[in-house]
Design a protein around this motif. Structure first.
Motif, short mmCIF file in Angstrom:
data_model
loop_
_atom_site.label_atom_id
_atom_site.label_comp_id
_atom_site.label_asym_id
_atom_site.label_seq_id
_atom_site.Cartn_x
_atom_site.Cartn_y
_atom_site.Cartn_z
N PHE A 154 -1.65 -41.14 -25.27
CA PHE A 154 -1.99 -40.26 -26.38
C PHE A 154 -2.61 -41.02 -27.55
O PHE A 154 -3.40 -40.45 -28.30
N LYS A 155 -2.27 -42.29 -27.71
CA LYS A 155 -2.88 -43.08 -28.79
C LYS A 155 -4.37 -43.25 -28.56
O LYS A 155 -5.17 -43.14 -29.49
N VAL A 172 -2.00 -33.72 -29.99
CA VAL A 172 -2.26 -35.10 -29.58
C VAL A 172 -1.73 -36.09 -30.62
O VAL A 172 -1.12 -37.10 -30.27
N THR A 173 -1.92 -35.78 -31.90
CA THR A 173 -1.46 -36.67 -32.95
C THR A 173 0.06 -36.79 -32.95
O THR A 173 0.61 -37.90 -33.07
N ILE A 174 0.76 -35.69 -32.80
CA ILE A 174 2.22 -35.71 -32.76
C ILE A 174 2.72 -36.51 -31.57
O ILE A 174 3.66 -37.31 -31.67
N ARG A 175 2.08 -36.34 -30.43
CA ARG A 175 2.49 -37.09 -29.23
C ARG A 175 2.18 -38.59 -29.37
O ARG A 175 2.92 -39.43 -28.87
N ALA A 176 1.10 -38.92 -30.07
CA ALA A 176 0.74 -40.33 -30.25
C ALA A 176 1.69 -41.03 -31.21
O ALA A 176 2.03 -42.20 -31.01
N VAL A 177 2.14 -40.33 -32.22
CA VAL A 177 3.04 -40.92 -33.21
C VAL A 177 4.46 -41.03 -32.69
O VAL A 177 5.14 -42.03 -32.89
N GLY A 178 4.91 -39.98 -32.02
CA GLY A 178 6.31 -39.90 -31.60
C GLY A 178 6.58 -40.43 -30.30
O GLY A 178 6.48 -40.97 -29.41
#
Length: 46
Positions: free
Chosen positions: A2-3, A40-46
């Motif tokens: 995801f990142k 996507v941003t939430i999955r990349a951060v978490g």
């Protein structure tokens, strides 16, 4: 995974916050892009 996807999204997809888009007046495809980028941003951060 995801990142990498988040970095690609940042380069390719438009940023509606920079365009000062009002979410109440956004079209369906714009809302779909916003929701996708959020996911996507939430999955990349978490």
């Amino acid at each position: 995974m995801f990142k990498v996807l988040a970095k690609i999204n940042k380069l390719i997809l438009p940023s509606f916050t920079k365009q000062r888009l009002d979410l109440a007046k956004a079209r369906k495809w714009q809302k779909a892009i916003i929701a996708y980028r959020y996911y996507v941003t939430i999955r990349a951060v978490g």
